[in-house]
Design a protein around this motif. Structure first.
Motif, PDB file in Angstrom:
ATOM      1  N   THR A  68       0.850  -1.201  -0.283  1.00 15.13           N
ATOM      2  CA  THR A  68       0.023  -0.081  -0.008  1.00 15.13           C
ATOM      3  C   THR A  68       0.905   1.246   0.002  1.00 15.13           C
ATOM      4  O   THR A  68       2.104   1.091   0.493  1.00 15.13           O
ATOM      5  CB  THR A  68      -0.997  -0.011   1.298  1.00 15.13           C
ATOM      6  N   PRO A  69       0.473   2.377  -0.668  1.00 17.73           N
ATOM      7  CA  PRO A  69      -0.833   2.667  -1.103  1.00 17.73           C
ATOM      8  C   PRO A  69      -1.154   1.847  -2.424  1.00 17.73           C
ATOM      9  O   PRO A  69      -0.060   1.438  -3.087  1.00 17.73           O
ATOM     10  CB  PRO A  69      -0.724   4.147  -1.357  1.00 17.73           C
ATOM     11  N   LYS A  70      -2.436   1.559  -2.583  1.00 19.67           N
ATOM     12  CA  LYS A  70      -2.614   0.645  -3.706  1.00 19.67           C
ATOM     13  C   LYS A  70      -2.602   1.339  -5.012  1.00 19.67           C
ATOM     14  O   LYS A  70      -2.463   2.575  -5.172  1.00 19.67           O
ATOM     15  CB  LYS A  70      -4.158   0.415  -3.713  1.00 19.67           C
ATOM     16  N   PRO A  71      -1.824   0.700  -5.926  1.00 20.10           N
ATOM     17  CA  PRO A  71      -1.672   1.075  -7.260  1.00 20.10           C
ATOM     18  C   PRO A  71      -2.942   1.658  -7.844  1.00 20.10           C
ATOM     19  O   PRO A  71      -4.026   1.094  -7.593  1.00 20.10           O
ATOM     20  CB  PRO A  71      -1.278   0.127  -8.164  1.00 20.10           C
ATOM     21  N   LEU A  72      -3.024   2.669  -8.519  1.00 24.41           N
ATOM     22  CA  LEU A  72      -4.127   3.169  -9.252  1.00 24.41           C
ATOM     23  C   LEU A  72      -4.010   2.953 -10.748  1.00 24.41           C
ATOM     24  O   LEU A  72      -3.131   3.512 -11.344  1.00 24.41           O
ATOM     25  CB  LEU A  72      -4.661   4.659  -9.063  1.00 24.41           C
ATOM     26  N   VAL A  73      -5.170   2.516 -11.443  1.00 24.11           N
ATOM     27  CA  VAL A  73      -5.354   2.329 -12.827  1.00 24.11           C
ATOM     28  C   VAL A  73      -6.372   3.331 -13.514  1.00 24.11           C
ATOM     29  O   VAL A  73      -7.263   3.435 -12.759  1.00 24.11           O
ATOM     30  CB  VAL A  73      -5.780   0.786 -13.167  1.00 24.11           C
ATOM     31  N   VAL A  74      -5.715   3.969 -14.279  1.00 26.50           N
ATOM     32  CA  VAL A  74      -6.557   5.082 -14.955  1.00 26.50           C
ATOM     33  C   VAL A  74      -7.013   4.970 -16.534  1.00 26.50           C
ATOM     34  O   VAL A  74      -6.056   5.360 -17.176  1.00 26.50           O
ATOM     35  CB  VAL A  74      -5.783   6.359 -14.673  1.00 26.50           C
ATOM     36  N   PRO A  75      -8.019   4.243 -16.646  1.00 28.13           N
ATOM     37  CA  PRO A  75      -8.520   4.277 -18.318  1.00 28.13           C
ATOM     38  C   PRO A  75      -8.891   5.446 -18.593  1.00 28.13           C
ATOM     39  O   PRO A  75      -9.558   6.273 -18.049  1.00 28.13           O
ATOM     40  CB  PRO A  75      -9.662   3.254 -18.152  1.00 28.13           C
ATOM     41  N   ILE A  76      -8.076   5.886 -19.695  1.00 28.66           N
ATOM     42  CA  ILE A  76      -8.740   7.395 -20.344  1.00 28.66           C
ATOM     43  C   ILE A  76     -10.054   7.147 -21.258  1.00 28.66           C
ATOM     44  O   ILE A  76      -9.986   6.345 -22.099  1.00 28.66           O
ATOM     45  CB  ILE A  76      -7.676   8.067 -21.438  1.00 28.66           C
ATOM     46  N   LEU A  77     -11.094   7.653 -20.900  1.00 27.09           N
ATOM     47  CA  LEU A  77     -12.228   7.387 -21.577  1.00 27.09           C
ATOM     48  C   LEU A  77     -12.227   7.933 -22.876  1.00 27.09           C
ATOM     49  O   LEU A  77     -11.630   9.120 -23.056  1.00 27.09           O
ATOM     50  CB  LEU A  77     -13.571   8.051 -20.953  1.00 27.09           C
ATOM     51  N   ARG A  78     -12.936   7.306 -24.043  1.00 24.66           N
ATOM     52  CA  ARG A  78     -13.355   6.210 -23.801  1.00 24.66           C
ATOM     53  C   ARG A  78     -12.862   5.021 -24.165  1.00 24.66           C
ATOM     54  O   ARG A  78     -12.870   3.756 -23.771  1.00 24.66           O
ATOM     55  CB  ARG A  78     -14.756   6.105 -24.482  1.00 24.66           C
ATOM     56  N   ALA A  79     -11.745   5.090 -24.889  1.00 27.00           N
ATOM     57  CA  ALA A  79     -11.155   3.705 -25.743  1.00 27.00           C
ATOM     58  C   ALA A  79     -10.220   3.093 -24.640  1.00 27.00           C
ATOM     59  O   ALA A  79     -10.387   1.877 -24.649  1.00 27.00           O
ATOM     60  CB  ALA A  79     -10.275   4.258 -26.835  1.00 27.00           C
ATOM     61  N   GLY A  80      -9.875   3.842 -23.368  1.00 28.94           N
ATOM     62  CA  GLY A  80      -9.165   3.214 -22.313  1.00 28.94           C
ATOM     63  C   GLY A  80     -10.101   2.157 -21.766  1.00 28.94           C
ATOM     64  O   GLY A  80      -9.289   1.316 -21.112  1.00 28.94           O
ATOM     65  N   LEU A  81     -11.396   2.342 -21.721  1.00 26.51           N
ATOM     66  CA  LEU A  81     -12.082   1.371 -21.123  1.00 26.51           C
ATOM     67  C   LEU A  81     -11.896  -0.032 -21.497  1.00 26.51           C
ATOM     68  O   LEU A  81     -11.968  -0.981 -20.826  1.00 26.51           O
ATOM     69  CB  LEU A  81     -13.507   1.931 -21.117  1.00 26.51           C
ATOM     70  N   GLY A  82     -11.521  -0.072 -22.578  1.00 24.60           N
ATOM     71  CA  GLY A  82     -11.568  -1.620 -23.475  1.00 24.60           C
ATOM     72  C   GLY A  82     -10.342  -2.331 -22.784  1.00 24.60           C
ATOM     73  O   GLY A  82      -9.943  -3.452 -23.072  1.00 24.60           O
ATOM     74  N   MET A  83      -9.232  -1.374 -22.184  1.00 26.18           N
ATOM     75  CA  MET A  83      -8.016  -2.061 -21.481  1.00 26.18           C
ATOM     76  C   MET A  83      -8.049  -2.257 -19.946  1.00 26.18           C
ATOM     77  O   MET A  83      -7.311  -2.750 -19.370  1.00 26.18           O
ATOM     78  CB  MET A  83      -6.970  -0.841 -22.078  1.00 26.18           C
ATOM     79  N   LEU A  84      -9.255  -1.993 -19.501  1.00 25.60           N
ATOM     80  CA  LEU A  84      -9.451  -2.005 -18.019  1.00 25.60           C
ATOM     81  C   LEU A  84      -9.347  -3.433 -17.460  1.00 25.60           C
ATOM     82  O   LEU A  84      -8.570  -3.700 -16.499  1.00 25.60           O
ATOM     83  CB  LEU A  84     -10.657  -1.142 -17.611  1.00 25.60           C
ATOM     84  N   GLU A  85     -10.224  -4.037 -17.841  1.00 27.36           N
ATOM     85  CA  GLU A  85     -10.287  -5.584 -17.181  1.00 27.36           C
ATOM     86  C   GLU A  85      -9.148  -6.413 -17.481  1.00 27.36           C
ATOM     87  O   GLU A  85      -8.529  -6.922 -16.367  1.00 27.36           O
ATOM     88  CB  GLU A  85     -11.559  -6.337 -18.131  1.00 27.36           C
ATOM     89  N   GLY A  86      -8.539  -6.079 -18.695  1.00 29.12           N
ATOM     90  CA  GLY A  86      -7.145  -6.879 -18.849  1.00 29.12           C
ATOM     91  C   GLY A  86      -6.286  -6.501 -17.893  1.00 29.12           C
ATOM     92  O   GLY A  86      -5.305  -7.324 -17.454  1.00 29.12           O
ATOM     93  N   MET A  87      -6.116  -5.262 -17.523  1.00 28.84           N
ATOM     94  CA  MET A  87      -5.045  -4.694 -16.358  1.00 28.84           C
ATOM     95  C   MET A  87      -5.498  -5.145 -15.193  1.00 28.84           C
ATOM     96  O   MET A  87      -4.718  -5.506 -14.470  1.00 28.84           O
ATOM     97  CB  MET A  87      -5.208  -3.027 -16.805  1.00 28.84           C
ATOM     98  N   VAL A  88      -6.918  -4.971 -14.493  1.00 23.57           N
ATOM     99  CA  VAL A  88      -6.992  -5.168 -13.139  1.00 23.57           C
ATOM    100  C   VAL A  88      -7.160  -6.848 -12.723  1.00 23.57           C
ATOM    101  O   VAL A  88      -7.000  -7.162 -11.815  1.00 23.57           O
ATOM    102  CB  VAL A  88      -8.386  -4.476 -12.661  1.00 23.57           C
TER     103      VAL A  88
END
Ligand code: URA
Length: 212
Positions: A68-88
């Motif tokens: 901790t502190p926990k890492p923060l994943v920041v997808p840039i909307l909207r196309a970055g959302l398509g990468m979120l699940e793969g990352m987390v």
């Protein structure tokens, strides 16, 4: 800025199908997700960890766990959302913040239209997700924003990058004293006059979610 081009036959294979103009949206989404999981492995090589004492069925030992502190994943909307699940999927303790940015199609400059991030990012490692590093405007603005809030280590993950975008990012971030790493599946040839990456894959947001 450190640039890591994730050179692996599985990545190149998936990327080729992702680029193919006949790849439909559901397949594009699945391939993007799988590609990001492979990139995440590279991108998290220096994620912070701490010692963790455990007992196995036969003996005590000390391993490690994400700190901790926990890492923060920041997808840039909207196309970055398509990468979120793969990352987390690979980074289970991560929290997620959102930044909405789009580029003005005439000036090609990035404009912020949404922001849902913790106010204080002191001491946090941040992973910014944006599939296409084209002119670099969106990523540069996002990274500067995260650093202003206290982030002290930034990794940008992209599917494709243009040489012009990498150069612009390097220039715009030169005065930051926070380490920035770019992890990408490939560096393409160039940008065209409309700001598209050549050969690229077209508009990543449209291919993921449909034309707006
Ligand atoms: N954004 C995209 O979606 N595609 C490009 O080629 C450049 C920017």
């Amino acid at each position: 800025m450190r640039v890591i081009v994730a050179d692996h036959p599985l990545i190149a294979h998936k990327l080729t199908y992702l680029r193919h103009k006949d790849t439909d949206s559901p397949t594009f989404r699945r391939l993007a997700d799988e590609l990001v999981t492979l990139l995440a492995y590279e991108a998290t090589r220096e994620v912070r960890v701490e010692p963790f004492d455990i007992v196995t069925p036969v003996a005590p030992t000390t391993g490690i766990r994400l700190s901790t502190p926990k890492p923060l994943v920041v997808p840039i909307l909207r196309a970055g959302l398509g990468m979120l699940e793969g990352m987390v999927r690979l980074l289970p303790t991560a929290e997620v913040g959102f930044l909405g940015m789009l580029r003005n199609e005439e000036t090609l400059e990035a404009v912020t239209y949404a922001n849902r991030l913790p106010d204080d990012l002191s001491g946090r490692q941040c992973y910014v997700l944006d599939p296409m590093l084209a002119t670099g405007g969106t990523l540069a603005m996002s990274i500067q924003y995260l650093v202003e809030r206290g982030a002290d280590d930034i990794t940008a993950v992209t599917l494709l990058a243009a040489p012009e975008g990498i150069a612009a990012l390097e220039g715009q971030l030169a005065s930051l004293d926070v380490p920035v790493t770019l992890v990408t599946a490939a560096v393409d040839e160039r940008l065209n006059e409309d700001g598209y990456i050549i050969p690229g894959l077209g508009d990543a947001g449209d291919r993921l979610y449909g034309v707006v």
